[in-house]
Scaffold this motif. Sequence first.
Motif, PDB file in Angstrom:
ATOM      1  N   ALA A 135       0.827  -1.205   0.000  1.00 25.24           N
ATOM      2  CA  ALA A 135       0.000   0.000   0.000  1.00 25.24           C
ATOM      3  C   ALA A 135       0.861   1.255   0.000  1.00 25.24           C
ATOM      4  O   ALA A 135       0.518   2.261  -0.639  1.00 25.24           O
ATOM      5  CB  ALA A 135      -0.924  -0.002   1.214  1.00 25.24           C
ATOM      6  N   LEU A 136       1.981   1.217   0.697  1.00 22.84           N
ATOM      7  CA  LEU A 136       2.888   2.364   0.700  1.00 22.84           C
ATOM      8  C   LEU A 136       3.457   2.593  -0.699  1.00 22.84           C
ATOM      9  O   LEU A 136       3.535   3.740  -1.168  1.00 22.84           O
ATOM     10  CB  LEU A 136       4.016   2.128   1.709  1.00 22.84           C
ATOM     11  CG  LEU A 136       5.098   3.204   1.810  1.00 22.84           C
ATOM     12  CD1 LEU A 136       4.506   4.579   2.077  1.00 22.84           C
ATOM     13  CD2 LEU A 136       6.116   2.836   2.886  1.00 22.84           C
ATOM     14  N   ALA A 137       3.837   1.529  -1.378  1.00 20.82           N
ATOM     15  CA  ALA A 137       4.338   1.668  -2.752  1.00 20.82           C
ATOM     16  C   ALA A 137       3.276   2.284  -3.650  1.00 20.82           C
ATOM     17  O   ALA A 137       3.564   3.192  -4.448  1.00 20.82           O
ATOM     18  CB  ALA A 137       4.775   0.305  -3.289  1.00 20.82           C
ATOM     19  N   GLU A 138       2.047   1.814  -3.542  1.00 18.44           N
ATOM     20  CA  GLU A 138       0.968   2.340  -4.373  1.00 18.44           C
ATOM     21  C   GLU A 138       0.716   3.818  -4.089  1.00 18.44           C
ATOM     22  O   GLU A 138       0.467   4.614  -5.005  1.00 18.44           O
ATOM     23  CB  GLU A 138      -0.304   1.524  -4.136  1.00 18.44           C
ATOM     24  CG  GLU A 138      -0.207   0.103  -4.701  1.00 18.44           C
ATOM     25  CD  GLU A 138      -1.287  -0.818  -4.167  1.00 18.44           C
ATOM     26  OE1 GLU A 138      -2.191  -0.309  -3.459  1.00 18.44           O
ATOM     27  OE2 GLU A 138      -1.233  -2.035  -4.448  1.00 18.44           O
ATOM     28  N   ALA A 139       0.778   4.204  -2.805  1.00 19.07           N
ATOM     29  CA  ALA A 139       0.580   5.606  -2.453  1.00 19.07           C
ATOM     30  C   ALA A 139       1.685   6.476  -3.043  1.00 19.07           C
ATOM     31  O   ALA A 139       1.433   7.591  -3.524  1.00 19.07           O
ATOM     32  CB  ALA A 139       0.520   5.761  -0.934  1.00 19.07           C
ATOM     33  N   LEU A 140       2.907   5.983  -3.032  1.00 15.68           N
ATOM     34  CA  LEU A 140       4.020   6.737  -3.626  1.00 15.68           C
ATOM     35  C   LEU A 140       3.857   6.835  -5.136  1.00 15.68           C
ATOM     36  O   LEU A 140       4.099   7.895  -5.730  1.00 15.68           O
ATOM     37  CB  LEU A 140       5.346   6.061  -3.276  1.00 15.68           C
ATOM     38  CG  LEU A 140       5.903   6.372  -1.882  1.00 15.68           C
ATOM     39  CD1 LEU A 140       6.950   5.342  -1.485  1.00 15.68           C
ATOM     40  CD2 LEU A 140       6.493   7.776  -1.844  1.00 15.68           C
ATOM     41  N   ILE A 141       3.434   5.756  -5.759  1.00 13.82           N
ATOM     42  CA  ILE A 141       3.224   5.778  -7.211  1.00 13.82           C
ATOM     43  C   ILE A 141       2.156   6.798  -7.574  1.00 13.82           C
ATOM     44  O   ILE A 141       2.269   7.527  -8.572  1.00 13.82           O
ATOM     45  CB  ILE A 141       2.855   4.366  -7.704  1.00 13.82           C
ATOM     46  CG1 ILE A 141       4.068   3.428  -7.568  1.00 13.82           C
ATOM     47  CG2 ILE A 141       2.374   4.403  -9.163  1.00 13.82           C
ATOM     48  CD1 ILE A 141       3.742   1.961  -7.740  1.00 13.82           C
ATOM     49  N   GLU A 142       1.112   6.896  -6.743  1.00 13.99           N
ATOM     50  CA  GLU A 142       0.017   7.834  -7.016  1.00 13.99           C
ATOM     51  C   GLU A 142       0.451   9.294  -6.943  1.00 13.99           C
ATOM     52  O   GLU A 142      -0.229  10.177  -7.461  1.00 13.99           O
ATOM     53  CB  GLU A 142      -1.131   7.577  -6.044  1.00 13.99           C
ATOM     54  CG  GLU A 142      -1.897   6.293  -6.345  1.00 13.99           C
ATOM     55  CD  GLU A 142      -2.933   5.970  -5.282  1.00 13.99           C
ATOM     56  OE1 GLU A 142      -3.092   6.796  -4.337  1.00 13.99           O
ATOM     57  OE2 GLU A 142      -3.575   4.912  -5.379  1.00 13.99           O
ATOM     58  N   THR A 143       1.592   9.580  -6.320  1.00  8.63           N
ATOM     59  CA  THR A 143       2.076  10.965  -6.286  1.00  8.63           C
ATOM     60  C   THR A 143       2.574  11.410  -7.664  1.00  8.63           C
ATOM     61  O   THR A 143       2.759  12.613  -7.890  1.00  8.63           O
ATOM     62  CB  THR A 143       3.226  11.132  -5.268  1.00  8.63           C
ATOM     63  OG1 THR A 143       4.378  10.394  -5.710  1.00  8.63           O
ATOM     64  CG2 THR A 143       2.810  10.667  -3.878  1.00  8.63           C
ATOM     65  N   GLY A 144       2.822  10.456  -8.551  1.00  3.44           N
ATOM     66  CA  GLY A 144       3.304  10.795  -9.893  1.00  3.44           C
ATOM     67  C   GLY A 144       4.730  11.293  -9.926  1.00  3.44           C
ATOM     68  O   GLY A 144       5.139  11.933 -10.901  1.00  3.44           O
ATOM     69  N   SER A 145       5.491  10.981  -8.884  1.00  4.06           N
ATOM     70  CA  SER A 145       6.833  11.571  -8.772  1.00  4.06           C
ATOM     71  C   SER A 145       7.953  10.547  -8.856  1.00  4.06           C
ATOM     72  O   SER A 145       9.106  10.871  -8.569  1.00  4.06           O
ATOM     73  CB  SER A 145       6.944  12.300  -7.428  1.00  4.06           C
ATOM     74  OG  SER A 145       6.817  11.377  -6.347  1.00  4.06           O
ATOM     75  N   LEU A 146       7.648   9.310  -9.265  1.00  8.09           N
ATOM     76  CA  LEU A 146       8.647   8.254  -9.134  1.00  8.09           C
ATOM     77  C   LEU A 146       9.467   7.982 -10.389  1.00  8.09           C
ATOM     78  O   LEU A 146      10.507   7.327 -10.310  1.00  8.09           O
ATOM     79  CB  LEU A 146       7.972   6.952  -8.697  1.00  8.09           C
ATOM     80  CG  LEU A 146       7.477   6.888  -7.256  1.00  8.09           C
ATOM     81  CD1 LEU A 146       7.075   5.469  -6.917  1.00  8.09           C
ATOM     82  CD2 LEU A 146       8.510   7.395  -6.264  1.00  8.09           C
ATOM     83  N   ASP A 147       9.050   8.421 -11.550  1.00  6.95           N
ATOM     84  CA  ASP A 147       9.771   8.102 -12.778  1.00  6.95           C
ATOM     85  C   ASP A 147      11.197   8.642 -12.707  1.00  6.95           C
ATOM     86  O   ASP A 147      11.422   9.857 -12.695  1.00  6.95           O
ATOM     87  CB  ASP A 147       9.038   8.682 -13.986  1.00  6.95           C
ATOM     88  CG  ASP A 147       9.552   8.127 -15.297  1.00  6.95           C
ATOM     89  OD1 ASP A 147      10.413   7.212 -15.264  1.00  6.95           O
ATOM     90  OD2 ASP A 147       9.111   8.599 -16.355  1.00  6.95           O
TER      91      ASP A 147
END
Length: 285
Positions: A135-147
């Motif tokens: 869930a933490l990974a998904e929340a980070l992905i949802e920020t749109g800042s990981l690429d």
Amino acid sequence: MSSSSRSTPHRNTKAKPLAGRRIAITRAREQAGELSAKLAALGAEVLELPLIKISQSIDKQELADVLLEFGSYDWIVFTSANGVRYFFQEFFRIFDDIRSLGLLRFAAIGAGTAREIEALRLKVECKPKRATGGALAEALIETGSLDNAKVLVITGNLNRDELVQKLEAARAIVDRLQVYKTEQVQLASDEVAHGSAAAGTDSAIADFRARGADCVLFASSSAVTSYADQAASLRLADGAKPPLFGSIGELTTQTLLQRGLPLAFEAREPSLDSLVDALTEKLGN
């Protein structure tokens, strides 16, 4: 171990919801106080059975490598309150100014971890609704800042791989830094195995074996594993009360079921307050 384990009865408890209940808790000794106090305030007799121990564990070369690139990280991710404590213990040993963190953004796996970060007057920008690595990974992905973002994940020795795998699948560049380790407390000493009452020691383990408990509470999968691995040292005497088993959350519950321990209840949220609420709902007077 036996000399410092505690059995804490609470007096004047007639009107309290856990009056007359014996509750065993399995947290590391240095972390048991908060939960013990919450239970005692509700009238419970608390047996502290520290089945795990937690200590700092940092590879100095890995730490040096991380610090050389510290200014290039976009996110620092904490998967436990222990990680926050041990990371900043080392950070403040090396740096004397919190501004040395630069422009790092902070992510926390749950409310308890976030509180440890916020106690340092740092803002947590990402916290999932469910306190799991996925869930933490998904929340980070949802920020749109990981690429192509650089992410530092602070871990212990028993962390699962799901968080890192999901972050890397989202094109993040992930480094891990272990800052602590969780180990089993070995119970199978002669003193414990044969009961320490004859030696005059104050042993919660011997007390548990002799009398049992209404419930054993687990706040981590590692404590469940230690309990199951050392079942022989925790075997109840004839006439002792077999306990129910309570879990703080889904990962701990999974481990309980995998190890053949029947689940009586699970906290609605992965927090000590929610665990105590679930216990009170199950066993409260």
